[in-house]
Write an enzyme that holds these catalytic residues in place. Structure first.
Site, short mmCIF file in Angstrom:
data_model
loop_
_atom_site.label_atom_id
_atom_site.label_comp_id
_atom_site.label_asym_id
_atom_site.label_seq_id
_atom_site.Cartn_x
_atom_site.Cartn_y
_atom_site.Cartn_z
N ILE A 129 0.82 -1.21 0.00
CA ILE A 129 0.00 0.00 0.00
C ILE A 129 0.86 1.26 0.00
CG2 ILE A 129 -1.91 -1.19 1.13
CD1 ILE A 129 -1.11 0.20 3.74
N GLY A 130 2.13 1.10 -0.31
CA GLY A 130 3.02 2.25 -0.34
C GLY A 130 3.90 2.38 0.87
N THR A 131 3.82 1.42 1.79
CA THR A 131 4.60 1.48 3.03
C THR A 131 5.90 0.70 2.95
OG1 THR A 131 3.31 -0.39 3.85
CG2 THR A 131 2.56 1.80 4.47
N ARG B 79 11.42 -3.38 17.36
CA ARG B 79 12.59 -3.47 16.48
C ARG B 79 12.35 -2.73 15.17
NH1 ARG B 79 14.68 -9.25 14.04
NH2 ARG B 79 16.81 -8.64 13.46
N LEU C 248 13.06 -2.59 11.40
CA LEU C 248 13.56 -3.49 10.36
C LEU C 248 14.27 -2.74 9.25
CD1 LEU C 248 10.58 -6.01 9.99
CD2 LEU C 248 12.52 -6.06 11.57
N LYS D 211 15.19 3.51 6.95
CA LYS D 211 14.75 4.47 5.93
C LYS D 211 13.23 4.45 5.80
CE LYS D 211 17.02 4.69 2.05
NZ LYS D 211 17.53 4.40 0.69
N GLY E 225 3.75 -2.12 15.26
CA GLY E 225 3.30 -1.30 14.15
C GLY E 225 3.88 0.10 14.19
N GLY F 42 2.92 2.46 11.30
CA GLY F 42 2.26 3.28 10.28
C GLY F 42 1.38 4.38 10.82
N GLU F 43 0.84 4.21 12.03
CA GLU F 43 -0.17 5.15 12.52
C GLU F 43 0.26 5.99 13.70
OE1 GLU F 43 -4.40 3.36 11.94
OE2 GLU F 43 -3.03 1.67 12.16
#
Length: 742
Positions: A483-485, A625, A627, A630, A695, A697-698
């Protein structure tokens, strides 16, 4: 075999395709004989359409050049209701599309025109005008509050046709209504205020698009979705066919933020129309249709009250939320969840009330619940810091609980104190003068603000397929999504570490419902969930290969060497190295997993024109962690930018009298972004996942609007409790005596 790849700043594996235009999304799929669909939507918020005008409109459109079919409520085949487990906590619509001639909200789908070109379909759709019989629409929570609940309706019940949406939704008492400690509020220093947040649109770059194609009784759907297996199940339920007759393909998703996590009604209609014309139908929503057709973050109205003792120790926390959902779906924005555990509080009262209104269905949006909820809570914490004469960082440190307060369970890894202290040091917080309006630069006011970030650590079950090809390539396949992540990139890194093989010899495939099952790509769980399955598959692959090699004395370090081994081992070895594994969810009996962080920001406020510029940002995140540093920093930068838009710009432009969209929707651009300094604690959380991740992303969005609002207060003395904070607010006459609430 190779050295570790996890932890390195590896470039995106699909990055070159994206920047050169070679990447293909759902709407780019080439299908022979494709036709084009265009939606027709309601222009009123509540009422019904006369059958005569619907039939006349369909005839007009059907006679237009190039039109092949017009799908309306008058000829739509019966569609089935979804089971309760798909509609109770998820925003799938309970009312099948085109099931009758009633209108529940402005923008509701009323017809689908199919033609030989998109231009002809668009022109024909414009011919479809209807005679409406309007009914009173309830467009806000206040509209609902002003109306009595009819005696013949039970709380939570939905009726269609003559249904009047004037009651509140019955909620999960255990999660959304919480109370602990004394019944009465204690004495002490109190801050209490009302906070509001606007409706926000997801506004991804890629418009939602679908291509539906039937081959006999089998349906293939190319869709911009990030839950292919859930969409397949829901679509099978609506159509009344078995899931094994449906294949969903989602090659790449160009942004979603929640809007593409669920099956929306245009996908169902596209499939129905494709079966009717016996040709593939391509349907791409317009930008305006995205506002009404793929969910949004609902408005919230929050009342927050904090009481502290003379030393700033919190004695009581209350957060009460009014929010909204549609009349055709159940959804609650869980605004008060963070207040239950974030700060030590002997007394706690959290409540949610959700009104059904005549508006499109809302859904989860980046940081659901936490993003609007932490705005109110963290601004209230800033107010409490001023009221008690405590530094905002010190106040949070002093009230940081050692465990989860509702359950008493320990955290699997919590480094929030380090986030506060490192962030303050990196930002230079010690040099912040406490008094508002103390900092100036180039003729404008400067302010410093901070807030806490928090978001749950989640992991669900997932499966992974490994296939080893004769040329030495190793393919990992999961029904998850890019999804672009950077999901494919990080999964390849995990697979490389687990197998010991170079990245160049690994392929990660996603976006096909024929692949092994995985949950939706949302809730900041994909890396922990899918990564655990990939890790397990890669580890088992390496064990099987090493077991086979143990008697040969050989080693494998490249695809060429692996190809030689495969040739020697024959079909039996290829089959041994091709298999499917399952990885379970998190251990629910163990410690709780939660990500934490601290935001520090600087703003400049030009009071002459009401302009706010966010100039500098420091974020320290505790997300397990890391991963790929960047990609991780990129996600936090994106989340902060997302929160910046929520704070200063974003509001769905809706006419409060008619429910129709008006005006424009503004989002941040590169010119609006501050200088970023992003740091990670990088402490693995192996209680949540074997690869130690949580997580990411949020959490970057959560707390951002509050940090900006607190910085604006420090710059100007103005306390902003409503989002977005507009120039009109900042240009209003300023009365310092009314800015703090005690």
């Amino acid at each position: 075999m190779t050295s570790a790849r996890v932890g390195r700043a590896v470039d995106r594996v699909e990055g070159r395709d994206k920047v050169t235009g070679a990447a293909r999304y759902a709407a780019d799929t080439v299908v022979d004989g494709v036709t084009y669909g265009v939606l027709v939507q309601s222009v009123i918020a509540h009422g019904r359409i006369t059958a005569e005008s619907m039939a006349a409109a369909a005839n007009r459109a059907g006679a237009a050049p190039g039109v092949l079919y017009v799908l309306t409520p008058l000829n739509c085949p019966p569609l089935q209701l979804l089971p309760e487990d798909l509609t109770w906590d998820l925003p799938f619509e309970r009312r099948p599309p085109l099931s009758d001639l009633t209108v529940q909200y402005s923008g509701q789908h009323l017809a689908l025109v199919v033609a030989d070109s998109s231009e002809n379909a668009t022109a024909a759709a414009a011919l479809m005008e209807f005679d409406y019989v309007p009914e009173r629409a309830q467009l806000t929570v206040d509209d609902v509050l002003s109306q009595p609940v009819p005696a013949d309706e039970k709380n939570g019940q939905i009726r269609y046709g003559t249904y009047r949406p004037d009651h509140f939704v019955k909620l999960d008492e255990e999660k959304l209504q919480d109370r602990r400690g004394p019944a009465d509020e204690p004495a002490g220093t109190k801050v209490a205020a009302r906070f509001t947040t606007a409706a926000n649109a997801h506004y991804p770059i890629e418009l939602s698009s679908t291509i539906a194609h039937w081959d006999g009784d089998h349906l293939t759907v190319y869709d911009s979705t990030r839950w292919i297996t859930g969409e397949r199940r829901a679509l099978a339920c609506y159509l009344g066919i078995s899931e094994d007759r449906i294949r969903i393909l989602s090659p790449l998703v160009g942004g979603a933020f929640g809007s593409k996590s669920f099956l929306w009604m245009h996908v169902v209609l596209c499939a129905v129309a494709a079966r009717a014309v016996d040709r593939p139908v391509k349907l791409v929503l317009t930008r305006n249709q995205m506002f009404t057709s793929t969910g949004h973050r609902p408005r919230t109205d929050q009342q927050v009250a904090l009481v502290a003792d003379a030393h700033g120790g919190i004695l009581s926390t209350e957060q009460h939320t009014l929010t909204e959902t549609s009349t055709v779906a159940h959804f609650c924005e869980p605004v008060g969840l963070s207040a239950r555990f974030l700060y030590q509080s002997p007394r706690l009262v959290v409540s949610h009330n959700v009104a059904r209104i005549n508006a499109p269905t809302p859904c989860f949006m980046r940081g659901p619940g936490e993003a609007p909820g932490l705005f109110a809570l963290e601004v209230a914490m800033d107010e409490l810091a001023y009221a008690t004469g405590t530094d905002p960082v010190a106040l949070r440190l002093d009230n940081d609980p050692a465990c989860d307060q509702p359950s008493g369970r320990p955290w699997s890894g919590k480094h929030l104190r380090e986030c506060y202290l490192q962030g303050a040091e990196l930002f230079g917080w010690a040099h912040r003068p406490a008094a508002p309006r103390s900092l100036h630069r180039n003729g404008v006011q400067v302010g410093w603000g901070m807030s806490t970030a928090s978001y749950p650590g989640r992991r669900m079950p997932a499966d992974c397929r490994v296939d080893t090809t004769p040329d030495g390539r190793i393919r990992f396949a999961v029904a998850t999504h890019e999804i672009g992540t950077g999901v494919r990139t990080v999964m390849a890194q995990v697979a490389a570490d687990a197998t010991g093989m170079p990245l160049r010899d690994l392929i990660v495939e996603t976006g096909d419902s024929l692949f092994p099952d995985a949950p939706y790509s949302g809730a900041s769980q994909t890396t922990a969930t899918v990564g655990s399955a990939v890790h397990r598959a890669g580890t088992l692959w390496r064990q099987r290969l090493q077991c086979w090699l143990s008697g040969t004395g050989r080693a494998v370090a490249s695809a060429a060497e692996l190809s030689e081994v495969l040739a020697a081992g024959g079909t039996a070895l290829s089959e041994l190295l091709s298999f499917t594994v399952s990885s379970g969810g998190r251990d629910e009996s163990g410690p709780l997993s939660q990500s934490f962080g601290a935001h520090f920001c600087e703003v400049e406020v030009d009071e002459q024109i009401g302009r706010v510029s966010v100039t500098r940002w420091v974020a320290v995140m505790d997300c397990g962690r890391v991963l790929n540093p960047k990609l991780a920093k990129n996600q936090i930068m994106g989340g902060i930018t997302f929160g910046l838009g929520m704070a200063l710009m974003e509001r769905v432009p809706c006419d409060g009298r008619t429910g129709q969209l008006i005006g424009e929707y503004y989002v941040p651009t590169h010119a609006d972004c501050p200088d970023f300094d992003i740091t990670f604690i990088d402490a693995p959380d192996h209680a949540l996942s074997p690869i130690g991740v949580r997580g990411i992303g949020e959490i970057g969005t959560c707390g951002v609007p509050a940090a900006i609002a607190n910085a604006i207060h420090h710059a100007t003395g103005r306390r902003s409790r409503d989002l977005p904070i507009t120039l009109e607010m900042l240009l209003q006459p300023f009365d310092p005596s009314t800015e703090e609430t005690a």
